[in-house]
Design an enzyme around this catalytic site. Structure first.
Site, PDB file in Angstrom:
ATOM      1  N   ASP A   3       0.838  -1.204   0.000  1.00 55.30           N
ATOM      2  CA  ASP A   3       0.000   0.000   0.000  1.00 55.30           C
ATOM      3  C   ASP A   3       0.874   1.256   0.000  1.00 55.30           C
ATOM      4  O   ASP A   3       0.587   2.235  -0.687  1.00 55.30           O
ATOM      5  CB  ASP A   3      -0.922  -0.019   1.227  1.00 55.30           C
TER       6      ASP A   3
ATOM      7  N   HIS B 257      -4.505  -3.312   6.227  1.00 52.68           N
ATOM      8  CA  HIS B 257      -4.338  -3.593   4.792  1.00 52.68           C
ATOM      9  C   HIS B 257      -5.711  -3.981   4.245  1.00 52.68           C
ATOM     10  O   HIS B 257      -6.035  -5.154   4.087  1.00 52.68           O
ATOM     11  CB  HIS B 257      -3.311  -4.713   4.593  1.00 52.68           C
TER      12      HIS B 257
HETATM   13  N1  LIG Z   1      -0.545  -8.314   2.397  1.00 51.58           N
HETATM   14  C1  LIG Z   1      -0.567  -8.023   1.111  1.00 51.58           C
HETATM   15  O1  LIG Z   1      -0.265  -6.886   0.701  1.00 51.58           O
HETATM   16  C2  LIG Z   1      -0.953  -9.058   0.101  1.00 51.58           C
HETATM   17  C3  LIG Z   1      -1.424 -10.287   0.513  1.00 51.58           C
HETATM   18  N2  LIG Z   1      -1.800 -11.231  -0.393  1.00 51.58           N
HETATM   19  C4  LIG Z   1      -2.277 -12.514   0.148  1.00 51.58           C
HETATM   20  O2  LIG Z   1      -1.218 -13.465   0.131  1.00 51.58           O
HETATM   21  C5  LIG Z   1      -1.782 -14.785   0.171  1.00 51.58           C
HETATM   22  C6  LIG Z   1      -1.131 -15.691  -0.861  1.00 51.58           C
HETATM   23  O3  LIG Z   1      -1.425 -15.231  -2.147  1.00 51.58           O
HETATM   24  P1  LIG Z   1      -0.994 -16.056  -3.454  1.00 51.58           P
HETATM   25  O4  LIG Z   1       0.416 -16.480  -3.382  1.00 51.58           O
HETATM   26  O5  LIG Z   1      -1.449 -15.242  -4.592  1.00 51.58           O
HETATM   27  O6  LIG Z   1      -1.951 -17.326  -3.325  1.00 51.58           O
HETATM   28  P2  LIG Z   1      -1.804 -18.750  -4.013  1.00 51.58           P
HETATM   29  O7  LIG Z   1      -3.117 -19.424  -3.889  1.00 51.58           O
HETATM   30  O8  LIG Z   1      -1.163 -18.644  -5.345  1.00 51.58           O
HETATM   31  O9  LIG Z   1      -0.748 -19.477  -3.055  1.00 51.58           O
HETATM   32  C7  LIG Z   1      -1.039 -19.756  -1.730  1.00 51.58           C
HETATM   33  C8  LIG Z   1      -0.260 -20.999  -1.369  1.00 51.58           C
HETATM   34  O10 LIG Z   1      -0.421 -21.205   0.023  1.00 51.58           O
HETATM   35  C9  LIG Z   1      -0.555 -22.586   0.209  1.00 51.58           C
HETATM   36  N3  LIG Z   1      -1.160 -22.851   1.500  1.00 51.58           N
HETATM   37  C10 LIG Z   1      -2.458 -22.860   1.847  1.00 51.58           C
HETATM   38  N4  LIG Z   1      -2.603 -23.203   3.120  1.00 51.58           N
HETATM   39  C11 LIG Z   1      -1.363 -23.411   3.604  1.00 51.58           C
HETATM   40  C12 LIG Z   1      -0.864 -23.809   4.868  1.00 51.58           C
HETATM   41  N5  LIG Z   1      -1.681 -24.063   5.895  1.00 51.58           N
HETATM   42  N6  LIG Z   1       0.469 -23.921   5.022  1.00 51.58           N
HETATM   43  C13 LIG Z   1       1.299 -23.683   3.984  1.00 51.58           C
HETATM   44  N7  LIG Z   1       0.889 -23.328   2.773  1.00 51.58           N
HETATM   45  C14 LIG Z   1      -0.432 -23.181   2.587  1.00 51.58           C
HETATM   46  C15 LIG Z   1      -1.378 -23.060  -0.970  1.00 51.58           C
HETATM   47  O11 LIG Z   1      -1.263 -24.464  -1.173  1.00 51.58           O
HETATM   48  C16 LIG Z   1      -0.746 -22.259  -2.093  1.00 51.58           C
HETATM   49  O12 LIG Z   1       0.353 -22.935  -2.682  1.00 51.58           O
HETATM   50  C17 LIG Z   1      -3.294 -14.598  -0.030  1.00 51.58           C
HETATM   51  O13 LIG Z   1      -3.938 -14.633   1.230  1.00 51.58           O
HETATM   52  C18 LIG Z   1      -3.378 -13.204  -0.621  1.00 51.58           C
HETATM   53  O14 LIG Z   1      -4.637 -12.604  -0.400  1.00 51.58           O
HETATM   54  C19 LIG Z   1      -1.718 -11.009  -1.724  1.00 51.58           C
HETATM   55  C20 LIG Z   1      -1.230  -9.809  -2.190  1.00 51.58           C
HETATM   56  C21 LIG Z   1      -0.838  -8.734  -1.321  1.00 51.58           C
HETATM   57  O1  LIG Z   2      -6.285  -7.481  -2.912  1.00 49.65           O
HETATM   58  C1  LIG Z   2      -5.973  -8.650  -2.626  1.00 49.65           C
HETATM   59  O2  LIG Z   2      -6.744  -9.534  -2.276  1.00 49.65           O
HETATM   60  C2  LIG Z   2      -4.509  -8.962  -2.657  1.00 49.65           C
HETATM   61  C3  LIG Z   2      -3.888  -7.898  -1.875  1.00 49.65           C
HETATM   62  O3  LIG Z   2      -3.911  -7.905  -0.663  1.00 49.65           O
HETATM   63  C4  LIG Z   2      -3.443  -6.694  -2.595  1.00 49.65           C
HETATM   64  O4  LIG Z   2      -3.180  -6.741  -3.803  1.00 49.65           O
HETATM   65  O5  LIG Z   2      -3.340  -5.667  -1.932  1.00 49.65           O
END
Ligand SMILES: NC(=O)C1=CN([C@@H]2O[C@H](COP(=O)(O)OP(=O)(O)OC[C@H]3O[C@@H](n4cnc5c(N)ncnc54)[C@H](O)[C@@H]3O)[C@@H](O)[C@H]2O)C=CC1
Ligand SMILES: O=C([O-])CC(=O)C(=O)O
Length: 327
Positions: A160, A188
């Site tokens: 952000d 966030h």
């Molecule tokens: N804080 C931020 O600014 C942001 C946060 N996110 C969040 O990050 C997270 C991951 O996003 P992506 O990589 O795109 O998702 P993704 O679905 O591509 O990957 C998530 C991975 O986590 C694994 N997983 C699920 N439960 C698990 C567990 N208990 N232990 C270990 N691994 C586990 C899944 O098998 C998968 O491989 C989501 O919650 C998303 O919303 C995404 C973008 C920005």
């Molecule tokens: O928006 C979402 O779900 C993924 C995220 O946290 C971001 O891009 O800021």
């Protein structure tokens, strides 16, 4: 003499953010070209095949700084002696969802992983929670790790912060790297409060350069707040490369140092700014070698007070919604 390796755990290591993150960590982008790292990659049992593929590719990069790696589906193995942990693994949201809709699906993951960190990680571990809803997941992990200091935990609000900086640079016609003293307060989520009242570029106040309060309230704040949803709409999947980049930025500033520059981090509240203790709240900080110093005493005008209260109230509600998991 060669430095001893830093042990880094990444969860959700077969997912899309990790695919952008682990290669940069292994290449030295996090800790520098002379610091060896050992990666421990955690994902679910059914993802171990995909994880093996990620490790094959890491191997094929022949990174001189990658001193070792392992894959596991057991959090205690993943976090054994970890110096740094990126908690990425969690379900992402789809179109039409808010991040807090993920609380039910993801909260349990962070109690389990908090306990495993408590048991297995280095006592100085630095844990960055990326999985959404990041602030409350970090709160859950911290509360599930009573033997670790709350200072070991933070949640990612850097994406952000970076989004806000890029947008301000475009509006003011300046280089994004010149922006100092930008703040993103709170959660966030769309309630976050990106605040450039204190921001400067080359010693000049950004608010005076922009001089457009209607743009601040009607365009800037909502656009930064809804940027994640806009990326989902455009890409059909949530931000990945920019999220990984922000995770590197936040962790590097935390463990290496921000060199006096203000950066936004969501950290456990110490009661400053009237935020109840332990809520993971985005605040401006400086950091040096793992030690974070909150910038305190910033003035709040009427509008800032209002925005601050909205994001704080949301975090209080999220905290109350997960209280049963921590009882
Ligand atoms: N804080 C931020 O600014 C942001 C946060 N996110 C969040 O990050 C997270 C991951 O996003 P992506 O990589 O795109 O998702 P993704 O679905 O591509 O990957 C998530 C991975 O986590 C694994 N997983 C699920 N439960 C698990 C567990 N208990 N232990 C270990 N691994 C586990 C899944 O098998 C998968 O491989 C989501 O919650 C998303 O919303 C995404 C973008 C920005
Ligand atoms: O928006 C979402 O779900 C993924 C995220 O946290 C971001 O891009 O800021």
């Amino acid at each position: 003499m060669e430095k001893s390796p830093v042990r880094i755990a990444v969860t959700g290591a077969a997912g899309q953010i990790a695919y952008a993150l682990v290669f940069r960590i292994a290449s030295g982008a996090l800790l520098g070209p002379d610091q060896p790292v050992v990666l421990t990659l955690l994902d679910l049992p059914q993802m171990q095949g995909a994880l093996k593929g990620v490790m094959m590719e890491l191997e094929d990069c022949a990174f001189p700084t990658l001193a070792g790696m392992a894959a596991t589906d057991d959090p205690k193995v993943a976090f054994r002696d970890a110096d740094i942990a990126f908690l990425v693994g969690a379900r992402p949201r789809g179109k039409g969802m808010e991040r807090k809709d993920l609380l039910g699906a993801n909260a349990e993951i962070f109690t389990v992983q908090g306990r495993a960190l408590n048991e297995a990680a280095s006592r100085d571990v630095r844990v960055l929670v990326v999985g959404n809803p990041a602030n409350t997941n970090a709160y859950i992990a911290m509360k599930s790790a009573p033997d670790l200091s709350p200072a070991c935990f933070s949640a990612m609000i850097r994406l952000d912060h970076n989004r806000a900086a890029s947008m301000l640079a475009g509006k003011a016609g300046i280089d994004v790297g010149t922006i100092e003293k930008l703040v993103v307060w709170g959660n966030h989520s769309p309630t976050m409060y990106p605040d450039y009242r204190f921001a400067e570029s080359g010693g000049r106040k950004l608010a005076a350069m922009i001089d457009d309060e209607a743009w601040n309230r009607e365009v800037f704040i909502p656009t930064v707040g809804k940027r994640g949803a806009a990326v989902i709409e455009a890409r059909g999947a949530s931000s990945a490369a920019s999220a990984a980049n922000a995770a590197i930025d936040q962790m590097r500033d935390w463990v290496v140092g921000s060199h006096g520059k203000w950066v936004s981090m969501a950290i456990a509240s110490d009661g400053s700014y009237g935020v109840p203790e332990d809520i993971m709240f985005g605040v401006p900080v400086t950091a040096e070698r793992g030690v974070v110093t909150r910038i305190s005493g910033l003035a709040m005008d009427e509008f800032a007070t209002e925005r601050f209260a909205i994001t704080l109230n949301e975090l209080k509600e999220e905290r109350d919604a997960v209280a049963h998991l921590l009882a």
